[in-house]
Design a protein around this motif. Sequence first.
Motif, PDB file in Angstrom:
ATOM      1  N   ASP B 171       0.708  -1.013  -0.009  1.00  0.00           N
ATOM      2  CA  ASP B 171      -0.099   0.087   0.047  1.00  0.00           C
ATOM      3  C   ASP B 171       0.753   1.466  -0.047  1.00  0.00           C
ATOM      4  O   ASP B 171       1.635   1.558   0.945  1.00  0.00           O
ATOM      5  CB  ASP B 171      -1.121   0.096   1.185  1.00  0.00           C
ATOM      6  CG  ASP B 171      -1.886   1.106   1.225  1.00  0.00           C
ATOM      7  OD1 ASP B 171      -1.846   2.062   0.594  1.00  0.00           O
ATOM      8  OD2 ASP B 171      -2.888   1.095   2.026  1.00  0.00           O
ATOM      9  N   ASP B 173       0.003   4.560   0.330  1.00  0.00           N
ATOM     10  CA  ASP B 173      -0.426   5.137   1.313  1.00  0.00           C
ATOM     11  C   ASP B 173       0.201   4.954   2.584  1.00  0.00           C
ATOM     12  O   ASP B 173       0.576   5.792   3.460  1.00  0.00           O
ATOM     13  CB  ASP B 173      -1.988   5.339   1.296  1.00  0.00           C
ATOM     14  CG  ASP B 173      -2.688   5.937   0.495  1.00  0.00           C
ATOM     15  OD1 ASP B 173      -2.055   6.685  -0.483  1.00  0.00           O
ATOM     16  OD2 ASP B 173      -3.744   5.686   0.132  1.00  0.00           O
ATOM     17  N   LEU B 174       0.351   3.767   3.079  1.00  0.00           N
ATOM     18  CA  LEU B 174       1.015   3.398   4.465  1.00  0.00           C
ATOM     19  C   LEU B 174       2.463   3.859   4.241  1.00  0.00           C
ATOM     20  O   LEU B 174       3.183   4.368   5.166  1.00  0.00           O
ATOM     21  CB  LEU B 174       0.961   1.811   4.622  1.00  0.00           C
ATOM     22  CG  LEU B 174      -0.296   1.160   4.796  1.00  0.00           C
ATOM     23  CD1 LEU B 174      -0.207  -0.409   5.215  1.00  0.00           C
ATOM     24  CD2 LEU B 174      -1.223   1.836   6.021  1.00  0.00           C
ATOM     25  N   SER B 176       3.663   6.448   2.297  1.00  0.00           N
ATOM     26  CA  SER B 176       3.669   7.717   2.502  1.00  0.00           C
ATOM     27  C   SER B 176       3.402   8.474   3.764  1.00  0.00           C
ATOM     28  O   SER B 176       3.968   9.328   4.160  1.00  0.00           O
ATOM     29  CB  SER B 176       2.519   8.377   1.365  1.00  0.00           C
ATOM     30  OG  SER B 176       2.690   8.187   0.444  1.00  0.00           O
ATOM     31  N   LEU B 177       2.581   7.554   4.480  1.00  0.00           N
ATOM     32  CA  LEU B 177       2.494   8.098   6.023  1.00  0.00           C
ATOM     33  C   LEU B 177       3.642   8.012   6.857  1.00  0.00           C
ATOM     34  O   LEU B 177       3.944   8.647   7.549  1.00  0.00           O
ATOM     35  CB  LEU B 177       1.365   7.209   6.763  1.00  0.00           C
ATOM     36  CG  LEU B 177       0.742   7.520   8.084  1.00  0.00           C
ATOM     37  CD1 LEU B 177      -0.104   8.424   8.167  1.00  0.00           C
ATOM     38  CD2 LEU B 177       0.468   6.130   8.655  1.00  0.00           C
ATOM     39  N   LEU B 178       4.355   6.796   6.353  1.00  0.00           N
ATOM     40  CA  LEU B 178       5.696   6.554   7.331  1.00  0.00           C
ATOM     41  C   LEU B 178       6.625   7.785   6.695  1.00  0.00           C
ATOM     42  O   LEU B 178       7.469   8.362   7.815  1.00  0.00           O
ATOM     43  CB  LEU B 178       6.306   5.106   6.943  1.00  0.00           C
ATOM     44  CG  LEU B 178       5.705   4.085   7.536  1.00  0.00           C
ATOM     45  CD1 LEU B 178       6.140   2.727   7.277  1.00  0.00           C
ATOM     46  CD2 LEU B 178       6.152   4.328   9.192  1.00  0.00           C
ATOM     47  N   GLN B 187      13.280   2.058   7.127  1.00  0.00           N
ATOM     48  CA  GLN B 187      12.120   1.991   7.860  1.00  0.00           C
ATOM     49  C   GLN B 187      10.759   1.715   7.045  1.00  0.00           C
ATOM     50  O   GLN B 187      10.065   0.664   7.590  1.00  0.00           O
ATOM     51  CB  GLN B 187      11.919   3.387   8.886  1.00  0.00           C
ATOM     52  CG  GLN B 187      13.076   3.264   9.736  1.00  0.00           C
ATOM     53  CD  GLN B 187      13.041   4.856  10.567  1.00  0.00           C
ATOM     54  OE1 GLN B 187      12.672   5.714   9.956  1.00  0.00           O
ATOM     55  NE2 GLN B 187      13.287   4.793  11.899  1.00  0.00           N
ATOM     56  N   LYS B 191       9.019  -1.660   8.148  1.00  0.00           N
ATOM     57  CA  LYS B 191       7.646  -1.519   8.850  1.00  0.00           C
ATOM     58  C   LYS B 191       6.567  -1.439   7.887  1.00  0.00           C
ATOM     59  O   LYS B 191       5.532  -1.764   8.367  1.00  0.00           O
ATOM     60  CB  LYS B 191       7.603  -0.045   9.557  1.00  0.00           C
ATOM     61  CG  LYS B 191       8.643   0.209  10.624  1.00  0.00           C
ATOM     62  CD  LYS B 191       8.417   1.326  11.417  1.00  0.00           C
ATOM     63  CE  LYS B 191       9.784   1.547  12.230  1.00  0.00           C
ATOM     64  NZ  LYS B 191       9.783   0.494  13.553  1.00  0.00           N
ATOM     65  N   ALA B 192       6.618  -1.239   6.636  1.00  0.00           N
ATOM     66  CA  ALA B 192       5.411  -1.245   5.966  1.00  0.00           C
ATOM     67  C   ALA B 192       5.558  -2.410   4.660  1.00  0.00           C
ATOM     68  O   ALA B 192       4.490  -3.218   4.539  1.00  0.00           O
ATOM     69  CB  ALA B 192       5.327   0.073   5.050  1.00  0.00           C
ATOM     70  N   PRO B 195       6.228  -6.470   6.164  1.00  0.00           N
ATOM     71  CA  PRO B 195       4.867  -7.035   6.817  1.00  0.00           C
ATOM     72  C   PRO B 195       3.888  -7.148   5.773  1.00  0.00           C
ATOM     73  O   PRO B 195       3.007  -8.303   5.980  1.00  0.00           O
ATOM     74  CB  PRO B 195       4.573  -5.965   7.928  1.00  0.00           C
ATOM     75  CG  PRO B 195       5.825  -5.338   8.235  1.00  0.00           C
ATOM     76  CD  PRO B 195       6.579  -5.160   6.944  1.00  0.00           C
ATOM     77  N   SER B 196       3.777  -6.466   4.826  1.00  0.00           N
ATOM     78  CA  SER B 196       2.682  -6.509   3.983  1.00  0.00           C
ATOM     79  C   SER B 196       3.154  -7.546   2.939  1.00  0.00           C
ATOM     80  O   SER B 196       2.008  -7.874   2.248  1.00  0.00           O
ATOM     81  CB  SER B 196       2.306  -5.116   2.986  1.00  0.00           C
ATOM     82  OG  SER B 196       3.331  -4.777   2.417  1.00  0.00           O
ATOM     83  N   PRO B 271      -1.514 -13.643  13.161  1.00  0.00           N
ATOM     84  CA  PRO B 271      -2.932 -13.356  13.950  1.00  0.00           C
ATOM     85  C   PRO B 271      -3.610 -12.422  13.431  1.00  0.00           C
ATOM     86  O   PRO B 271      -4.851 -12.370  13.651  1.00  0.00           O
ATOM     87  CB  PRO B 271      -2.429 -13.195  15.456  1.00  0.00           C
ATOM     88  CG  PRO B 271      -0.912 -12.730  15.268  1.00  0.00           C
ATOM     89  CD  PRO B 271      -0.602 -13.351  13.982  1.00  0.00           C
ATOM     90  N   TRP B 272      -2.932 -11.420  12.931  1.00  0.00           N
ATOM     91  CA  TRP B 272      -3.906 -10.084  12.378  1.00  0.00           C
ATOM     92  C   TRP B 272      -4.800 -10.553  10.968  1.00  0.00           C
ATOM     93  O   TRP B 272      -6.014  -9.939  11.139  1.00  0.00           O
ATOM     94  CB  TRP B 272      -3.069  -8.984  12.109  1.00  0.00           C
ATOM     95  CG  TRP B 272      -1.972  -9.198  11.153  1.00  0.00           C
ATOM     96  CD1 TRP B 272      -0.605  -9.686  11.299  1.00  0.00           C
ATOM     97  CD2 TRP B 272      -2.010  -8.962   9.606  1.00  0.00           C
ATOM     98  NE1 TRP B 272       0.003  -9.859  10.066  1.00  0.00           N
ATOM     99  CE2 TRP B 272      -0.887  -9.269   9.076  1.00  0.00           C
ATOM    100  CE3 TRP B 272      -3.052  -8.625   8.824  1.00  0.00           C
ATOM    101  CZ2 TRP B 272      -0.706  -9.505   7.889  1.00  0.00           C
ATOM    102  CZ3 TRP B 272      -2.854  -8.375   7.292  1.00  0.00           C
ATOM    103  CH2 TRP B 272      -1.630  -8.646   6.938  1.00  0.00           C
ATOM    104  N   LYS B 273      -4.286 -11.681  10.562  1.00  0.00           N
ATOM    105  CA  LYS B 273      -5.463 -11.988   9.443  1.00  0.00           C
ATOM    106  C   LYS B 273      -6.567 -12.857   9.905  1.00  0.00           C
ATOM    107  O   LYS B 273      -7.641 -12.901   9.243  1.00  0.00           O
ATOM    108  CB  LYS B 273      -4.469 -12.805   8.368  1.00  0.00           C
ATOM    109  CG  LYS B 273      -3.766 -12.048   7.546  1.00  0.00           C
ATOM    110  CD  LYS B 273      -4.438 -12.162   6.079  1.00  0.00           C
ATOM    111  CE  LYS B 273      -3.948 -10.990   5.251  1.00  0.00           C
ATOM    112  NZ  LYS B 273      -4.683 -10.848   4.034  1.00  0.00           N
TER     113      LYS B 273
END
Lengths: 263, 283
Positions: B171, B173-174, B176-178, B187, B191-192, B195-196, B271-273
């Motif tokens: 993503d 957008d994730l 960009s946010l970082l 990072q 961080k983005a 994991p994705s 677990p988040w899935k």
Amino acid sequence: MGGMSATAIQLSVRNVSKSFHGKAGEVRVLDDLSFDIHQRDFVSIIGPSGCGKTTIFNIIAGLIEADAGTMQHHGEPIGSLRGRVGYMMQKDLLFPWRTVLGNVLLGLETRGIGRDAAEAKARQYLKSFGLTGFENVYPKTLSGGMRQRVALIRTLIMDPDILLLDEPFSALDYQTRLYLEGVLKEAVETYHKTVILVTHDIDEAVALSKRVVVLSGRPARVKVVHDIDIAAHSPIAARADHRFSGYFHQLCAELDIQTEKTT
Amino acid sequence: MTLTLPSASSAVKSRARARRRASFDTALGRAFLQALAVIAFFFVWEVGVRLGVVSAFLVGSPLGIFQNAFRMFFSGELISDTWTTLFEALLGFVIGTIIGSLLGLALWYSVFVARLVEPFIVAINSVPKIALAPIVVLWFGTGLVSKVALSVSLTAIVALIAAYQAAKDADPDLQSLLISMGADKHQVFFKAVVPSTLPAIIATFRINIGFGLVGAVVGEFISSQRGLGHLIYTASSLYDLNTVWVGLFTLMIVGFLLYYVIDLIERTSLPWKQASTTQQVQV
């Protein structure tokens, strides 16, 4: 207007231009745009859709570069405010693989703040926003309003110089939106934040803002700036103020005139 | 009452049907039906052989298969061969998946390098890796290494393509946010992006565990002293169909068990899935 003269200018945007190269050739999104943001200001930017409001945010946040123009922060020239802004969008942009606590910690982690200190701060913020007990929950299980509240905490905890809010509540239902407007207004006052809010919602702009900037259509230029002189303690109370409908209709008229001119 | 609304009667009927289905629609009920299907299959096969409808010489016979299986199991031969193949497959799977995933993720760092090597990846992917088996044996010998190398060549490319594609699709957008938070490229990556990509990488485990076995068995076909592929190959050249089936069924059981191990890994590692259960729509 009267009370504003004493307020110091925090961010000054001067003569900013930006074009994008699309399939149909060059599109001028921003053309010679200038505006000032005061310290502890709450400015809403409204304008026809696609007039480049998000582009302004992306330039301030340092996600894209302007073709021309300058910015000053407290009088100092800056390229952008990357790392010093709190950016919130319509999508909550919570990281699905991080718990609520993990999401709130994101900004502090990128700054390299120690885990214990960061976590203590995060728990304290979560507590003051009524999210105690949700620390270890994944975003997927939360409602839209709660997710956006977590996103707001994630933004505030970094103590940003300016909050850039890009239609943060537009995906929520009206009641949740009213509630979160109140949460936002209270948080901004508690933490003494400066806010720029992009919104389509004139009602929201009047209820929350100290000033409203009306942009003209593409390329965006500042059409007019309205001071909103309502001293209400909450956005709901602001809507009951006798001056509210006057501002509302004035802004509607401003936008209508422009759409007639541009179309 | 002679006149009933058609919709009402069909609703009653379908509810009755649902109730009848529900009595078998439990874990135990399903297991019973599945076991019944397996037993029926072997029974029909055995009867066919006895009646002379099918040739025991060409297809083997279930009783012969079971006899061989028991004998080979208790002599330790079957376990040793199974272990050999399983070890080769798992080693190839793990090494291939790690190498492939790391390379695929690394391509995210440089769009230039990624675009440069993309046609080569497609080219390598379009070669049937099995065709490499003879030279792999030539290069790595007839032992463990050649089978692992073949498994790696099959699994790494799958993991590489999946990881690279998932990294590209992370993503924006994730990210960009970082970046707006002041994150640097590393990072953003850790961080983005990483994991994705994990769900896509873990999804390749299912395919790659099978490819791992394919590499091991084909490697054994070409040249080997042990393993299930060796067992199948030598038995078929002796027209010992019952032993061939023992090898095949053992491979099936191994693959079956590995699939469920992967399934367990998939369900517990993200677990988040799992936060909301995906329920199939009942029609």
